[in-house]
Design a protein around this motif. Structure first.
Motif, PDB file in Angstrom:
ATOM      1  N   ASP A  55       0.813  -1.214   0.000  1.00 11.60           N
ATOM      2  CA  ASP A  55       0.000   0.000   0.000  1.00 11.60           C
ATOM      3  C   ASP A  55       0.842   1.258   0.000  1.00 11.60           C
ATOM      4  OD1 ASP A  55      -2.060  -1.666  -0.001  1.00 11.60           O
ATOM      5  OD2 ASP A  55      -2.663  -1.379   2.086  1.00 11.60           O
ATOM      6  N   VAL A  56       2.009   1.190   0.615  1.00 15.61           N
ATOM      7  CA  VAL A  56       2.820   2.407   0.722  1.00 15.61           C
ATOM      8  C   VAL A  56       4.008   2.334  -0.237  1.00 15.61           C
ATOM      9  CG1 VAL A  56       4.088   3.885   2.293  1.00 15.61           C
ATOM     10  CG2 VAL A  56       2.111   2.605   3.128  1.00 15.61           C
ATOM     11  N   MET A  57       4.861   1.328  -0.010  1.00 14.59           N
ATOM     12  CA  MET A  57       6.133   1.289  -0.743  1.00 14.59           C
ATOM     13  C   MET A  57       5.933   1.027  -2.237  1.00 14.59           C
ATOM     14  SD  MET A  57       9.298  -1.113   0.364  1.00 14.59           S
ATOM     15  CE  MET A  57       8.806  -2.540  -0.603  1.00 14.59           C
ATOM     16  N   SER A  58       5.270  -0.065  -2.602  1.00 17.97           N
ATOM     17  CA  SER A  58       5.155  -0.413  -4.032  1.00 17.97           C
ATOM     18  C   SER A  58       4.356   0.637  -4.785  1.00 17.97           C
ATOM     19  CB  SER A  58       4.478  -1.766  -4.202  1.00 17.97           C
ATOM     20  OG  SER A  58       5.213  -2.734  -3.533  1.00 17.97           O
ATOM     21  N   ARG A  59       3.335   1.162  -4.133  1.00 18.01           N
ATOM     22  CA  ARG A  59       2.521   2.192  -4.795  1.00 18.01           C
ATOM     23  C   ARG A  59       3.387   3.415  -5.128  1.00 18.01           C
ATOM     24  NH1 ARG A  59      -3.207   3.106  -2.153  1.00 18.01           N
ATOM     25  NH2 ARG A  59      -3.347   0.922  -2.689  1.00 18.01           N
ATOM     26  N   GLN A  60       4.220   3.804  -4.160  1.00 16.79           N
ATOM     27  CA  GLN A  60       5.113   4.952  -4.399  1.00 16.79           C
ATOM     28  C   GLN A  60       6.136   4.623  -5.486  1.00 16.79           C
ATOM     29  OE1 GLN A  60       4.750   8.060  -3.125  1.00 16.79           O
ATOM     30  NE2 GLN A  60       6.366   8.556  -4.622  1.00 16.79           N
ATOM     31  N   HIS A  61       6.671   3.411  -5.450  1.00 13.63           N
ATOM     32  CA  HIS A  61       7.646   3.014  -6.478  1.00 13.63           C
ATOM     33  C   HIS A  61       7.018   3.072  -7.865  1.00 13.63           C
ATOM     34  CE1 HIS A  61      10.183   0.482  -3.415  1.00 13.63           C
ATOM     35  NE2 HIS A  61      10.242   1.778  -3.203  1.00 13.63           N
ATOM     36  N   LYS A  62       5.797   2.608  -7.935  1.00 11.15           N
ATOM     37  CA  LYS A  62       5.111   2.628  -9.238  1.00 11.15           C
ATOM     38  C   LYS A  62       4.961   4.068  -9.739  1.00 11.15           C
ATOM     39  CE  LYS A  62       0.699   1.358 -11.321  1.00 11.15           C
ATOM     40  NZ  LYS A  62      -0.584   0.708 -11.099  1.00 11.15           N
ATOM     41  N   LYS A  63       4.551   4.954  -8.836  1.00 11.28           N
ATOM     42  CA  LYS A  63       4.401   6.375  -9.214  1.00 11.28           C
ATOM     43  C   LYS A  63       5.730   6.918  -9.735  1.00 11.28           C
ATOM     44  CE  LYS A  63       0.899   8.323  -6.217  1.00 11.28           C
ATOM     45  NZ  LYS A  63       0.744   8.933  -4.919  1.00 11.28           N
ATOM     46  N   ASP A  64       6.820   6.604  -9.010  1.00  9.04           N
ATOM     47  CA  ASP A  64       8.147   7.109  -9.405  1.00  9.04           C
ATOM     48  C   ASP A  64       8.554   6.554 -10.770  1.00  9.04           C
ATOM     49  OD1 ASP A  64       8.146   8.356  -6.978  1.00  9.04           O
ATOM     50  OD2 ASP A  64       9.514   6.935  -6.006  1.00  9.04           O
ATOM     51  N   SER A 122       9.011  -2.464  -8.884  1.00  9.18           N
ATOM     52  CA  SER A 122       8.145  -1.728  -7.947  1.00  9.18           C
ATOM     53  C   SER A 122       7.891  -2.526  -6.658  1.00  9.18           C
ATOM     54  CB  SER A 122       6.814  -1.349  -8.607  1.00  9.18           C
ATOM     55  OG  SER A 122       5.969  -2.477  -8.705  1.00  9.18           O
TER      56      SER A 122
END
Ligand code: SF4
Length: 408
Positions: free
Chosen positions: A39-48, A108
């Motif tokens: 919910d936090v890490m992979s989602r942010q990685h995907k955005k980046d 991600s």
């Protein structure tokens, strides 16, 4: 009397609860950590990653986009992960020896702060790969190759290797020899030679299409191979071996599943090695394949630092059943050059298998297999349940190590 039976049953239920309590605590904490990561890490990685590639959600969901934007250089990777100069030069050095690449999707899922996280370890090269222990072809595939693209080790089944290409080049790959410098689909004349060999060999009833990864082929090329195999009267079943539901689940499209469903009985075996790989996207890919009537199996490989842990294996297998994938095999790692840091002992593998029995349903217990060196075939490895036996009796151990004797 009834009360006495109930009291004994309750006592036993309490013992069983004690037996599973540690796993339940582990599971609760692990799943909480996993959902945080997603919910936090992979989602942010995907955005980046989307921002870096100036891409959209629909690009992300397109497997062609995932392939085109594979990350395969330290220079690109360091935009996302903090890599020291030493790590950059190490990655460059290993790239000279063994190819590496990961899809944006799989990247991600990684932990950018901790390269020892299992998902990272399966994708990012490490210095240990420079250890040259082992062989490149421990299975002697080159000596079990009676026609182009074919590996034959058993009387009534064989493998066609249709490509050397994969979406990601797993660091633990047991078929490194085949993962060449280029993504090479076998030319049609060689595929036809393989098909002609199967046609001329009536005892072959089971054909496994693998690679590399056969789902890397465009639908029409894959269909042309599958349809030719299916047209051979003595071929009863077709199997596909693929890790794309794990490394690039976007490849599982409605068009692909619809095409595959025309060639039943068709089975797919995939390779999830860690519960962190069972994401929503991977679950969706598996559901689509299962909905197309394709039975799914998982072929995990025991890998040190990734899944040489009884609770991880139990959790992985139980979570796989939830997405309709039946744990089929656990392979003991082969002695492949550049992968010795993933090795575990048979003793360690057997102790995990012994734990699984009784602690989870039989459906979640695959067969533990060691591929004999030299291409001599699979050897099932079983914990020791039989203590002694002769014509008159057998003494066995239960999953709790209680001794029982059966007298004939
Ligand atoms: S997908 Fe399979 S064949 Fe390809 S690199 Fe990974 S383990 Fe090797």
């Amino acid at each position: 009397m009834e009360n006495e039976k109930r009291a004994v049953s309750l006592q036993r239920a309490q013992e069983l609860h004690e037996e599973i309590r540690d796993f339940l605590t582990f599971k609760k904490e692990y799943l909480m950590d996993m959902s945080m990561r997603r919910d936090v890490m992979s989602r942010q990685h995907k955005k980046d990653l989307l921002a870096y590639f100036d891409a959209t959600e629909s690009d992300w969901n397109d497997w062609h986009w995932q392939l085109k934007n594979r990350i395969s250089s330290a220079e690109v990777l360091k935009h996302f992960m903090h890599l020291t100069e030493d790590q950059v030069s190490l990655l460059n050095e290993i790239s000279q020896k063994y190819r590496w690449a990961t899809t944006p999707y799989y990247l991600s899922l990684m932990d950018y702060e901790d390269l020892t996280y299992p998902i990272d370890r399966m994708a990012i090269p490490s210095a240990e790969e420079l250890n040259d222990a082992g062989e490149l072809d421990p299975m002697h595939e080159e000596y079990t190759n009676p026609a182009a693209c074919i590996t034959r080790r058993y009387p009534n089944r064989l493998i066609i290797n249709v490509t050397s290409s994969c979406a990601m080049f797993c660091r633990h790959c047991q078929r490194r020899r085949r993962i060449g410098e280029t993504d090479q689909i076998e030319p049609n004349n060689r595929i036809q030679e393989a098909i002609d060999y199967i046609k001329a060999t009536p005892e072959i009833r089971d054909v496994l299409i693998t690679g590399g990864d056969p789902l890397m082929l465009p639908d029409e090329v894959l269909e042309s191979i599958i349809s030719r195999v299916r047209a051979i009267e003595h071929v009863e079943i077709i199997r596909i071996g693929t890790r794309l539901p794990v490394t690039m689940p976007q490849r599982i499209t409605p068009e692909l599943t619809q095409m595959l469903s025309k060639y039943h009985p068709l089975f797919i075996n995939t390779q999830f090695n860690h519960p962190g790989e069972i994401t929503q996207e991977a679950a969706k890919a598996c559901t689509m394949l299962a909905d197309a009537g394709i039975p799914l199996g998982n072929q995990m490989v025991f890998l040190k630092g990734i899944n040489n842990d009884k609770y991880i294996v139990q959790l992985l297998n139980e979570q796989l059943l939830k997405v309709r994938v039946r744990p089929y095999y656990i392979f003991h790692p082969k002695q492949v050059k550049g992968t010795s840091h993933f090795a575990i002992t048979v003793e360690e593998g057997l102790s995990i298998m012994k734990y699984l029995r009784g602690h989870t349903s039989g459906l979640a217990i695959p067969q533990y297999i060691l591929n004999a060196p030299g291409g001599l075939g699979k050897i099932p490895l079983l914990p020791k349940y039989i203590q002694e036996m002769d014509d008159t009796h057998v003494i066995l151990h239960t999953w709790e190590d209680k001794e029982v004797e059966i007298i004939y």
